[in-house]
Scaffold this motif. Structure first.
Motif, PDB file in Angstrom:
ATOM      1  N   GLU A  79      49.634  33.806  24.844  1.00 11.05           N
ATOM      2  CA  GLU A  79      50.175  34.694  25.868  1.00 11.05           C
ATOM      3  C   GLU A  79      49.354  35.974  25.872  1.00 11.05           C
ATOM      4  OE1 GLU A  79      54.462  36.822  26.712  1.00 11.05           O
ATOM      5  OE2 GLU A  79      53.757  36.624  24.648  1.00 11.05           O
ATOM      6  N   LEU A  80      48.881  36.384  27.042  1.00  7.84           N
ATOM      7  CA  LEU A  80      48.109  37.617  27.187  1.00  7.84           C
ATOM      8  C   LEU A  80      49.037  38.729  27.672  1.00  7.84           C
ATOM      9  CD1 LEU A  80      45.045  36.059  29.053  1.00  7.84           C
ATOM     10  CD2 LEU A  80      45.370  36.345  26.586  1.00  7.84           C
ATOM     11  N   VAL A  81      48.977  39.874  27.013  1.00  3.13           N
ATOM     12  CA  VAL A  81      49.859  40.988  27.371  1.00  3.13           C
ATOM     13  C   VAL A  81      49.075  42.284  27.516  1.00  3.13           C
ATOM     14  CG1 VAL A  81      51.929  40.000  26.290  1.00  3.13           C
ATOM     15  CG2 VAL A  81      50.416  41.469  24.943  1.00  3.13           C
ATOM     16  N   ALA A  82      49.615  43.178  28.336  1.00  2.00           N
ATOM     17  CA  ALA A  82      49.013  44.489  28.532  1.00  2.00           C
ATOM     18  C   ALA A  82      49.316  45.414  27.360  1.00  2.00           C
ATOM     19  CB  ALA A  82      49.519  45.106  29.832  1.00  2.00           C
ATOM     20  N   ASP A  83      50.497  45.238  26.745  1.00  2.00           N
ATOM     21  CA  ASP A  83      50.920  46.086  25.626  1.00  2.00           C
ATOM     22  C   ASP A  83      51.457  45.202  24.504  1.00  2.00           C
ATOM     23  OD1 ASP A  83      52.669  47.670  23.899  1.00  2.00           O
ATOM     24  OD2 ASP A  83      52.422  49.270  25.380  1.00  2.00           O
ATOM     25  N   LYS A  84      50.762  45.200  23.389  1.00  4.13           N
ATOM     26  CA  LYS A  84      51.163  44.348  22.261  1.00  4.13           C
ATOM     27  C   LYS A  84      52.529  44.732  21.694  1.00  4.13           C
ATOM     28  CE  LYS A  84      48.443  42.723  19.123  1.00  4.13           C
ATOM     29  NZ  LYS A  84      48.337  41.298  19.319  1.00  4.13           N
ATOM     30  N   LYS A  85      52.809  46.036  21.596  1.00  6.36           N
ATOM     31  CA  LYS A  85      54.065  46.468  20.971  1.00  6.36           C
ATOM     32  C   LYS A  85      55.278  46.054  21.788  1.00  6.36           C
ATOM     33  CE  LYS A  85      52.426  50.323  18.221  1.00  6.36           C
ATOM     34  NZ  LYS A  85      52.544  51.733  17.904  1.00  6.36           N
ATOM     35  N   THR A  86      55.216  46.292  23.081  1.00  7.22           N
ATOM     36  CA  THR A  86      56.372  46.004  23.940  1.00  7.22           C
ATOM     37  C   THR A  86      56.306  44.623  24.571  1.00  7.22           C
ATOM     38  OG1 THR A  86      55.338  46.896  25.929  1.00  7.22           O
ATOM     39  CG2 THR A  86      56.554  48.464  24.521  1.00  7.22           C
ATOM     40  N   LYS A  87      55.148  43.972  24.451  1.00  4.79           N
ATOM     41  CA  LYS A  87      54.886  42.660  25.082  1.00  4.79           C
ATOM     42  C   LYS A  87      54.914  42.762  26.613  1.00  4.79           C
ATOM     43  CE  LYS A  87      54.879  40.095  21.231  1.00  4.79           C
ATOM     44  NZ  LYS A  87      54.424  40.881  20.158  1.00  4.79           N
ATOM     45  N   ARG A  88      54.648  43.973  27.125  1.00  4.54           N
ATOM     46  CA  ARG A  88      54.619  44.170  28.574  1.00  4.54           C
ATOM     47  C   ARG A  88      53.509  43.319  29.170  1.00  4.54           C
ATOM     48  NH1 ARG A  88      51.503  47.472  31.669  1.00  4.54           N
ATOM     49  NH2 ARG A  88      50.864  48.730  29.895  1.00  4.54           N
ATOM     50  N   PRO A  89      53.834  42.523  30.172  1.00  8.42           N
ATOM     51  CA  PRO A  89      52.807  41.676  30.795  1.00  8.42           C
ATOM     52  C   PRO A  89      51.913  42.494  31.732  1.00  8.42           C
ATOM     53  CG  PRO A  89      54.890  41.375  31.912  1.00  8.42           C
ATOM     54  CD  PRO A  89      55.158  42.305  30.743  1.00  8.42           C
ATOM     55  N   PHE A  90      50.813  41.907  32.103  1.00  8.07           N
ATOM     56  CA  PHE A  90      49.966  42.488  33.138  1.00  8.07           C
ATOM     57  C   PHE A  90      50.612  42.234  34.489  1.00  8.07           C
ATOM     58  CE2 PHE A  90      46.859  41.765  29.769  1.00  8.07           C
ATOM     59  CZ  PHE A  90      46.128  42.941  29.802  1.00  8.07           C
ATOM     60  N   ASP A  91      50.263  43.057  35.463  1.00  3.93           N
ATOM     61  CA  ASP A  91      50.681  42.794  36.838  1.00  3.93           C
ATOM     62  C   ASP A  91      50.010  41.481  37.247  1.00  3.93           C
ATOM     63  OD1 ASP A  91      50.761  42.626  39.670  1.00  3.93           O
ATOM     64  OD2 ASP A  91      50.814  44.806  39.848  1.00  3.93           O
ATOM     65  N   PRO A  92      50.769  40.513  37.756  1.00  7.72           N
ATOM     66  CA  PRO A  92      50.175  39.222  38.138  1.00  7.72           C
ATOM     67  C   PRO A  92      49.004  39.352  39.117  1.00  7.72           C
ATOM     68  CG  PRO A  92      52.562  39.082  38.190  1.00  7.72           C
ATOM     69  CD  PRO A  92      52.220  40.539  37.967  1.00  7.72           C
ATOM     70  N   LYS A  93      49.032  40.399  39.950  1.00  7.42           N
ATOM     71  CA  LYS A  93      47.956  40.600  40.927  1.00  7.42           C
ATOM     72  C   LYS A  93      46.619  40.887  40.254  1.00  7.42           C
ATOM     73  CE  LYS A  93      51.232  42.631  43.998  1.00  7.42           C
ATOM     74  NZ  LYS A  93      51.767  43.950  44.166  1.00  7.42           N
ATOM     75  N   GLN A  94      46.659  41.327  38.993  1.00  6.54           N
ATOM     76  CA  GLN A  94      45.417  41.633  38.284  1.00  6.54           C
ATOM     77  C   GLN A  94      44.670  40.364  37.874  1.00  6.54           C
ATOM     78  OE1 GLN A  94      47.381  44.131  35.325  1.00  6.54           O
ATOM     79  NE2 GLN A  94      46.298  45.920  36.136  1.00  6.54           N
ATOM     80  N   GLY A  95      45.363  39.264  37.783  1.00  9.89           N
ATOM     81  CA  GLY A  95      44.710  37.989  37.498  1.00  9.89           C
ATOM     82  C   GLY A  95      44.053  37.902  36.133  1.00  9.89           C
ATOM     83  N   VAL A  96      44.682  38.476  35.119  1.00 10.52           N
ATOM     84  CA  VAL A  96      44.079  38.481  33.786  1.00 10.52           C
ATOM     85  C   VAL A  96      43.974  37.064  33.216  1.00 10.52           C
ATOM     86  CG1 VAL A  96      44.310  39.328  31.412  1.00 10.52           C
ATOM     87  CG2 VAL A  96      44.733  40.875  33.342  1.00 10.52           C
ATOM     88  N   GLY A  97      45.006  36.254  33.391  1.00  7.45           N
ATOM     89  CA  GLY A  97      44.950  34.879  32.896  1.00  7.45           C
ATOM     90  C   GLY A  97      43.841  34.082  33.553  1.00  7.45           C
ATOM     91  N   PRO A  98      43.800  34.026  34.897  1.00 10.68           N
ATOM     92  CA  PRO A  98      42.715  33.289  35.551  1.00 10.68           C
ATOM     93  C   PRO A  98      41.319  33.828  35.195  1.00 10.68           C
ATOM     94  CG  PRO A  98      44.500  33.652  37.096  1.00 10.68           C
ATOM     95  CD  PRO A  98      44.832  34.452  35.862  1.00 10.68           C
TER      96      PRO A  98
END
Length: 158
Positions: A79-98
């Motif tokens: 799982e890829l996250v924007a913030d490791k501590k809070t596990k906040r995800p990236f905005d889906p529009k940013q397309g980090v997974g793809p």
């Protein structure tokens, strides 16, 4: 039974199934596949490699992009996250997974992005050396992804 009868009356013929449902050729292929799995002890092979697979995924836990690695047998995800501590995800529009999946392809590893999770589903006949190579390539790709996320300032909340 009544559903078959009613449907058959509506369409004017006996509505009994699908073109390939229960076809002898498909059944023969299934039986042969099971025979091969047993002959090659595929389940035993998977059980032997599963601890290495889980350990290589777990090693990724400390990576800045990784929220949670998880595995079951030879199926897993990171799982890829924007913030490791809070596990906040990236905005889906940013397309980090793809984008991370594309970095994987650039390293010669074909992995699938399911949202911002990278799925690992290697063939059950993968060797220990090939499994290590897969993870070595993924580690390079996720480092590229981290550099891209940092450069593009994608961790900034929307």
């Amino acid at each position: 039974y009544q559903a078959y009868v009613d449907h058959s009356a509506r369409i004017g013929t006996f509505g009994h199934g699908f073109t390939y449902g229960g076809h002898p050729l498909g059944c023969a292929m299934g039986v042969k596949a099971i025979e091969i799995y047993q002959k090659r002890d595929i389940l035993g092979h998977v059980r032997k490699l599963a601890p290495l697979f889980a350990a290589r995924l777990e090693k990724l836990r400390d990576h800045p992009l990784v929220g949670e690695p998880r595995a079951c047998g030879l199926v897993g995800a990171v799982e890829l996250v924007a913030d490791k501590k809070t596990k906040r995800p990236f905005d889906p529009k940013q397309g980090v997974g793809p984008a991370t999946a594309k970095f994987c392809e650039g390293q010669g590893a074909i992995l699938r992005a399911i949202g911002d999770s990278i799925a690992f589903c290697p063939p059950m006949i993968i060797t220990e050396a090939e499994l290590n190579e897969l993870f070595d390539r993924f580690e390079k790709a996720i480092d590229e992804a981290e550099a891209w996320v940092t450069k593009e300032k994608l961790r900034t909340p929307a």
